[in-house]
Design an enzyme around this catalytic site. Structure first.
Site, PDB file in Angstrom:
ATOM      1  CG  ASP A 204      76.014  46.877  -5.939  1.00 14.86           C
ATOM      2  OD1 ASP A 204      76.950  46.064  -5.962  1.00 14.86           O
ATOM      3  OD2 ASP A 204      75.986  47.859  -5.396  1.00 14.86           O
ATOM      4  CD  GLU A 248      77.581  42.370  -3.401  1.00 11.96           C
ATOM      5  OE1 GLU A 248      78.696  42.505  -2.905  1.00 11.96           O
ATOM      6  OE2 GLU A 248      76.788  43.531  -3.488  1.00 11.96           O
TER       7      GLU A 248
HETATM    8  C1  GLC Z   1      78.891  46.062  -4.015  1.00 12.72           C
HETATM    9  C2  GLC Z   1      79.943  45.966  -5.000  1.00 12.72           C
HETATM   10  C3  GLC Z   1      81.074  46.837  -4.485  1.00 12.72           C
HETATM   11  C4  GLC Z   1      80.719  48.086  -4.392  1.00 12.72           C
HETATM   12  C5  GLC Z   1      79.364  48.194  -3.602  1.00 12.72           C
HETATM   13  C6  GLC Z   1      78.528  49.390  -3.532  1.00 12.72           C
HETATM   14  O1  GLC Z   1      79.315  45.343  -2.769  1.00 12.72           O
HETATM   15  O2  GLC Z   1      80.268  44.625  -5.365  1.00 12.72           O
HETATM   16  O3  GLC Z   1      82.249  46.714  -5.525  1.00 12.72           O
HETATM   17  O4  GLC Z   1      81.579  48.924  -3.678  1.00 12.72           O
HETATM   18  O5  GLC Z   1      78.425  47.168  -3.720  1.00 12.72           O
HETATM   19  O6  GLC Z   1      77.903  49.450  -4.889  1.00 12.72           O
END
Ligand code: GLC
Length: 556
Positions: A204, A248
């Protein structure tokens, strides 16, 4: 037999399926999906052809951010089951030939995490330095990630007498990775889940995790945060020779390349291709394939072991933040003109089928494209049947409605009274009455059957995950014609972004003598004459062709 990379590097040709346990299948009738429910649906996923599940956070959480605010990294939320249930899921999945990856959310914890409780209670707590504190917030701050809810990344805490950093909601205090003990804890979390059998992590918010600029005490700054990512990767490699980090990273190409570890490929194993995803929607809105084409060609080369994850939709807002304001306005106008369809001024909270007015030709064209692009496809649960969103729920939760198993009450997701469901079911034309697994499973012409076919062909041809990508020059901007080449085999994929039929002349990528051309979907032989190939496409049509040596004995 040749021992080859193509089977070792499983992520290069995986089919990943993302699901939120809470809304997938409720096994105990309390209105909340659980691991037991998921276990009972693993055969469905295996039948679909999925090879790797990505489980969104199922850890104990106060649920401020739908589980992305974690209060115990080593546990399972009681409402979803326990560690024993988790191990059962892993075991059954493995038995059905599927791997499991889980979310690693260590940029922050929940403010209810025992570390944070201890940290805010006293300056002398050994946990104080697990978080990022300041007496005064910095003067210059970036735009908050959730601008509808937060105005600053810094929150004053009465108990602590200081401000703490939180890039996301204020209930998600940022961990301080310059603290060696925090890094040790993260390694423990990684080691724990690997030992329980996961094949890696969806990491994440990676750039935020590595960003240590909020920390005042210059001495403690990590000299090179990427060295930490490399360290994490080598730790994972030591613990499990086959686990991945799927990151991500919604940044530009140059920075994405850095997060892969450049040509060394020693940081993230995979990254979501956010840029191509955004340009895909621009291309769809314009009926012009070139923005997507350009995005694909701009991918950094990197190490052959790394991989791109292709996706059409994920669990968050469909972010359009990398488009220009004008481009974003075009996409908004085409696919989400109403304010309630948009969020944070940068994204849409809709799923694909309603955005395309349910046009089956266009929906299929998009999935044909996704499965034919170089990389590894990632499906968000329910995409395979064409689920829609629930705009009444609002925000990012609109696309996290219960999985639609059949036309019964609650879409077969739960036997609980409807009012007790974790999230309301999608209403209307894209709801369970019209869109569900049971119906589509029996229908050979359904979207589900189509996606299953795409998956079968994707898995049968290693060209998709491994092939060298190129674009075939042709003058029609509505058409994307691309090739994936692996040795003597070439996939030629052609997609029409326009509603009108098209005919395109394509330069054959190799001399046609001693070659055979086959339509991947029908297995029909396509005659080859000269070095130009003429392909006819329906409106929003698509073709996958395979060029092989004449004596190729492959079973595709
Ligand atoms: C990432 C996740 C999202 C979340 C954020 C904080 O972007 O995909 O859903 O709110 O991280 O953890």
């Amino acid at each position: 037999m040749k021992v080859s990379d193509t089977s070792d590097l499983w992520w290069k040709s995986a089919v990943i399926y993302c699901l939120d346990v809470e809304v997938f299948m409720d096994g105990d009738g309390d209105g909340i999906g659980d691991l037991g429910g998921l276990a009972s649906r693993l055969d469905y996923l295996a039948e679909l052809g999925v090879t790797c599940l990505w489980l969104m956070p199922f850890y104990p959480s106060p649920d401020r951010d739908d589980g992305y605010d974690i209060s115990d990294f080593l546990g399972v939320d009681r409402r979803l089951g326990d560690l024993g249930d988790f191990v059962e899921v892993i075991r059954i999945a493995e038995d059905r030939g599927m791997r499991v990856i889980v979310d690693l959310v260590v940029n922050h914890t929940s403010d209810k995490h025992p570390w944070f409780k201890a940290a805010r209670a006293s300056r002398n707590s050994p946990f104080r330095d697990f978080y990022v504190w300041r007496d005064e917030p910095p003067e210059r701050q970036p735009e908050p990630v959730f601008p509808d809810q937060e105005t600053s990344d810094w929150q004053y805490d009465e108990k602590a007498g200081q401000y703490y950093q939180h890039v996301f909601y204020r209930q998600q205090p940022d961990l301080n990775i310059t603290n060696e003990r925090v890094r040790d804890e993260i390694a423990k979390v990684v080691g724990f889940w690997v030992q329980l059998g996961v094949s890696g992590f969806r990491v994440d918010a990676v750039p935020f995790l590595l960003d240590t600029t909020g920390i005042v005490d210059g001495k403690k700054l990590l000299p090179d945060p990427h060295a930490y990512l490399r360290h994490l990767r080598s730790f994972l490699d030591r613990r499990s020779g086959q686990a991945i980090l799927l990151g991500e990273v919604n940044l530009d190409r140059k920075q994405q390349n850095t997060f892969f570890g450049g040509s060394e490929g020693n940081e993230l194993t995979m990254q979501f291709d956010f840029i191509s995803m955004q340009k895909l929607y621009l291309s769809l809105a314009r009926g012009d394939a070139r923005p997507l084409e350009k995005a694909l060609l701009s991918r950094p080369k990197g190490s052959p072991d790394i991989q791109w994850a292709n996706f059409v939709r994920n669990h968050d807002e469909l972010t359009l933040d990398k488009l220009t304001e004008k481009e974003r306005a075009e996409v908004f106008a085409a696919f989400g003109p109403e304010k309630r369809m948009q969020v944070y001024d940068r994204g849409l909270v809709r799923r694909l089928p309603p955005m395309l007015q349910g046009d089956p030709r266009r929906i299929r064209m998009v999935y044909s494209l996704m499965f034919s692009l170089p990389g590894t496809p990632v499906l968000f649960y329910g995409e395979e049947i064409g689920m829609g969103e629930n705009l009444d729920v609002g925000g990012r939760m609109s696309v996290r409605t219960p999985m639609q198993w059949n036309a019964d009450r609650n879409g077969g997701f739960s036997t609980a009274p409807t009012a007790k469901l974790r999230n309301a079911v999608t209403p209307g034309g894209f709801g369970p009455e019209h869109v569900n697994v049971a119906q589509q499973r029996r229908d050979p012409d359904s979207l589900l059957a189509f996606v299953r076919t795409l998956i079968r062909h994707y898995r049968n041809g290693s060209e998709f995950g491994w092939g060298a990508f190129d674009v075939l020059e042709q003058p029609d901007k509505a058409v994307l014609a691309h090739t994936l080449t692996m040795g003597d085999r070439v996939i030629i994929a052609v997609h029409n972004f326009a509603s009108e039929p098209r005919e395109v002349q394509l330069p054959l990528p190799v001399a046609h003598e001693d070659r055979r051309l086959t339509d991947v979907f029908t297995d029909a032989h396509v005659p080859l004459e000269g070095n130009t190939l003429t392909v006819s496409l329906d409106g929003y049509g698509y073709r996958w062709l395979r060029l092989t040596a004449r004596d190729d004995t492959g079973l595709y």
